[in-house]
Design an enzyme around this catalytic site. Sequence first.
Site, PDB file in Angstrom:
ATOM      1  CB  CYS A   1       2.902   7.043 -38.300  1.00 37.76           C
ATOM      2  SG  CYS A   1       4.370   7.538 -38.870  1.00 37.76           S
TER       3      CYS A   1
ATOM      4  CG  HIS B   1       5.758   5.818 -34.147  1.00 39.35           C
ATOM      5  ND1 HIS B   1       5.161   5.939 -35.510  1.00 39.35           N
ATOM      6  CD2 HIS B   1       5.570   6.522 -33.271  1.00 39.35           C
ATOM      7  CE1 HIS B   1       5.380   7.634 -35.025  1.00 39.35           C
ATOM      8  NE2 HIS B   1       4.858   7.526 -33.822  1.00 39.35           N
TER       9      HIS B   1
ATOM     10  CG  HIS C   1      11.506  12.769 -40.083  1.00 36.08           C
ATOM     11  ND1 HIS C   1      10.548  13.147 -39.857  1.00 36.08           N
ATOM     12  CD2 HIS C   1      12.109  14.436 -40.828  1.00 36.08           C
ATOM     13  CE1 HIS C   1      10.100  14.313 -39.963  1.00 36.08           C
ATOM     14  NE2 HIS C   1      10.963  14.987 -40.592  1.00 36.08           N
TER      15      HIS C   1
ATOM     16  CG  HIS D   1       8.562   7.869 -37.922  1.00 38.61           C
ATOM     17  ND1 HIS D   1       7.617   6.233 -37.886  1.00 38.61           N
ATOM     18  CD2 HIS D   1       9.664   7.421 -37.741  1.00 38.61           C
ATOM     19  CE1 HIS D   1       8.154   5.462 -38.222  1.00 38.61           C
ATOM     20  NE2 HIS D   1       9.500   6.069 -37.954  1.00 38.61           N
TER      21      HIS D   1
ATOM     22  CB  CYS E   1       4.553   3.662 -39.439  1.00 39.72           C
ATOM     23  SG  CYS E   1       4.935   3.638 -37.933  1.00 39.72           S
TER      24      CYS E   1
ATOM     25  CB  THR F   1       5.305  18.459 -41.325  1.00 40.37           C
ATOM     26  OG1 THR F   1       6.314  18.274 -42.184  1.00 40.37           O
ATOM     27  CG2 THR F   1       5.187  19.460 -40.976  1.00 40.37           C
TER      28      THR F   1
ATOM     29  N   GLY G   1       8.894  23.252 -36.681  1.00 38.57           N
ATOM     30  CA  GLY G   1       8.237  22.914 -38.165  1.00 38.57           C
ATOM     31  C   GLY G   1       8.564  21.191 -38.377  1.00 38.57           C
TER      32      GLY G   1
ATOM     33  CG  ASP H   1      11.743  15.645 -48.398  1.00 38.36           C
ATOM     34  OD1 ASP H   1      11.830  15.288 -46.714  1.00 38.36           O
ATOM     35  OD2 ASP H   1      11.427  15.618 -48.754  1.00 38.36           O
TER      36      ASP H   1
ATOM     37  CG  ASN I   1      12.500  20.932 -38.527  1.00 37.99           C
ATOM     38  OD1 ASN I   1      13.741  21.608 -38.129  1.00 37.99           O
ATOM     39  ND2 ASN I   1      12.445  20.343 -39.696  1.00 37.99           N
TER      40      ASN I   1
HETATM   41  P1  5GP Z   1       8.966  17.166 -41.184  1.00 38.09           P
HETATM   42  O1  5GP Z   1       8.549  18.936 -41.896  1.00 38.09           O
HETATM   43  O2  5GP Z   1       8.604  16.581 -40.518  1.00 38.09           O
HETATM   44  O3  5GP Z   1      10.848  17.732 -40.430  1.00 38.09           O
HETATM   45  O4  5GP Z   1       9.780  16.776 -42.049  1.00 38.09           O
HETATM   46  C1  5GP Z   1       9.177  15.725 -42.955  1.00 38.09           C
HETATM   47  C2  5GP Z   1       9.424  15.904 -44.380  1.00 38.09           C
HETATM   48  O5  5GP Z   1       8.806  14.592 -44.635  1.00 38.09           O
HETATM   49  C3  5GP Z   1       9.687  16.984 -45.616  1.00 38.09           C
HETATM   50  O6  5GP Z   1      10.096  17.214 -45.843  1.00 38.09           O
HETATM   51  C4  5GP Z   1       8.502  16.333 -46.723  1.00 38.09           C
HETATM   52  O7  5GP Z   1       8.385  17.047 -47.858  1.00 38.09           O
HETATM   53  C5  5GP Z   1       8.998  15.109 -46.780  1.00 38.09           C
HETATM   54  N1  5GP Z   1       7.155  14.027 -46.434  1.00 38.09           N
HETATM   55  C6  5GP Z   1       6.196  14.437 -46.436  1.00 38.09           C
HETATM   56  N2  5GP Z   1       5.289  13.556 -46.839  1.00 38.09           N
HETATM   57  C7  5GP Z   1       6.539  12.598 -47.412  1.00 38.09           C
HETATM   58  C8  5GP Z   1       5.984  11.034 -48.494  1.00 38.09           C
HETATM   59  O8  5GP Z   1       4.630  10.469 -48.361  1.00 38.09           O
HETATM   60  N3  5GP Z   1       6.811  10.355 -48.724  1.00 38.09           N
HETATM   61  C9  5GP Z   1       7.925  11.683 -48.380  1.00 38.09           C
HETATM   62  N4  5GP Z   1       9.717  10.347 -49.171  1.00 38.09           N
HETATM   63  N5  5GP Z   1       8.594  12.545 -47.886  1.00 38.09           N
HETATM   64  C10 5GP Z   1       7.659  12.750 -47.768  1.00 38.09           C
HETATM   65 ZN    ZN Z   2       5.206   5.808 -37.327  1.00 45.42          ZN
END
Ligand code: 5GP
Ligand code: ZN
Length: 113
Positions: A4, A46, A99, A97, A7, A94, A92, A30, A86
């Site tokens: 993860c 988690h 957030h 975990h 994590c 991705t 959406g 982000d 999301n």
């Molecule tokens: P989701 O699409 O799940 O709502 O948002 C995931 C967010 O995590 C995305 O906006 C993506 O840019 C961000 N993200 C993914 N991997 C990393 C990372 O390793 N570091 C940081 N700071 N953000 C990440």
């Molecule tokens: Zn996690």
Amino acid sequence: MDNCIFCKIVNGEIPSSKVYEDDKILAFKDLNPMAPVHILFIPKEHICCADKIDETNSSVVAHIFEVIPKVAKELGLEDGYRVVTNCKEQAGQTVFHLHFHLLGGAVLNTTLA
Ligand code: 5GP
Ligand code: ZN
């Protein structure tokens, strides 16, 4: 949890630009910002997504929402901001975990979907 990304950010295996941390939660920039200010708030424990919030873990979510206004003020978001989560692929998500995206620093698009 193994494999993860968030994590790994919590335990320091992956670096992040932290803007807030305490014993329960972490907030960091982000990697791919969608607004001039784009911060992710995560519980250190988690939880895969909003669908798994229940009476055993909701206090950490409440804590995140107590901290968001403080961080928003520090980041100069007094004109307004958006908080989004999301939940699951169709919405959406991705990173699985939990957030909360804090978005601000510009007039935001008001389309909901
Ligand atoms: P989701 O699409 O799940 O709502 O948002 C995931 C967010 O995590 C995305 O906006 C993506 O840019 C961000 N993200 C993914 N991997 C990393 C990372 O390793 N570091 C940081 N700071 N953000 C990440
Ligand atoms: Zn996690």
